[in-house]
Scaffold this active site. Structure first.
Site, PDB file in Angstrom:
ATOM      1  CB  SER A 112      -0.926   0.014   1.221  1.00 50.55           C
ATOM      2  OG  SER A 112      -1.824  -1.064   1.155  1.00 50.55           O
ATOM      3  CD  GLU A 138      18.596   0.815   3.769  1.00 49.08           C
ATOM      4  OE1 GLU A 138      17.784   0.094   3.158  1.00 49.08           O
ATOM      5  OE2 GLU A 138      19.403   0.365   4.588  1.00 49.08           O
TER       6      GLU A 138
END
Length: 193
Positions: A112, A138
């Site tokens: 999502s 990251e």
């Protein structure tokens, strides 16, 4: 073969696998345990260096990294971190994870969030056997709009894969382990390679 939800719960109950704080049962589904976003971030200040020579002398790499990496940003409760299009930032999971010597973990971002342009763990999604600590994320925003990221939101899911045996050199016993017992949004330590 990866652990199923029933086995993840059993391994947590038996202490073979540790996630602190422990996710509630409703956050352990199929083959994963959800992890949430912590409140520590670092951003890159690209205007402070023309480039980073990753194969240069260690002291030059360290100097460049110090110029481009911000101090750790700790968000107060209720605040959001805004990741703008094209920006890279480091963050950390709320949970600390401890893996036994015979299990490798895998961290995946949520579909999502990816559909909005958020890459959660750009390339390094393997969690080594013997790992202990928070997981640095990251983040990269490949979308068109800034994204507001709030500490405590579900950011990804961990899966756990038992190996054929225990590792001879698990992460927690390696002398050269750069991120051992990691706390906070630790920046790159590439110069230690």
């Amino acid at each position: 073969m990866r652990l199923c939800d029933r086995d993840i719960i059993q391994w947590l109950d038996e202490g073979k696998l540790v996630i602190e704080p422990r996710p509630p049962v409703e956050r352990i589904n199929g083959a994963t345990a959800d992890v949430r976003l912590g409140n520590q971030f670092r951003v890159f200040q690209g205007h402070t260096a023309a480039y980073i020579d990753l194969s240069g002398p260690k002291n030059e790499v360290n100097e460049a990294l110090e110029r481009v990496m911000s101090d750790e940003i700790v968000l107060p409760e209720g605040e959001a971190f805004y990741l703008h299009p094209g920006e890279l930032a480091l963050a950390v999971t709320l949970e600390s994870v401890t893996l036994p010597d015979n299990v490798v973990g895998w961290l995946d971002g949520r579909s999502s969030l990816a559909r909005l342009g958020l890459m959660v763990h750009v390339t390094a999604h393997r969690i080594d056997p013997g790992w202990h600590g928070h997981i640095v994320l990251e983040f990269f925003n490949s979308g068109k709009l800034p994204l507001a990221l709030r500490p405590g939101m579900v950011i990804g899911a961990l899966s756990f894969e038992p190996m054929s045996g225990s590792a001879d050199r698990p992460y927690n016993r390696r002398q050269d382990a750069k991120y051992k017992n990691q706390q906070g949004a630790v920046g790159s330590r590439i110069s230690e390679d």
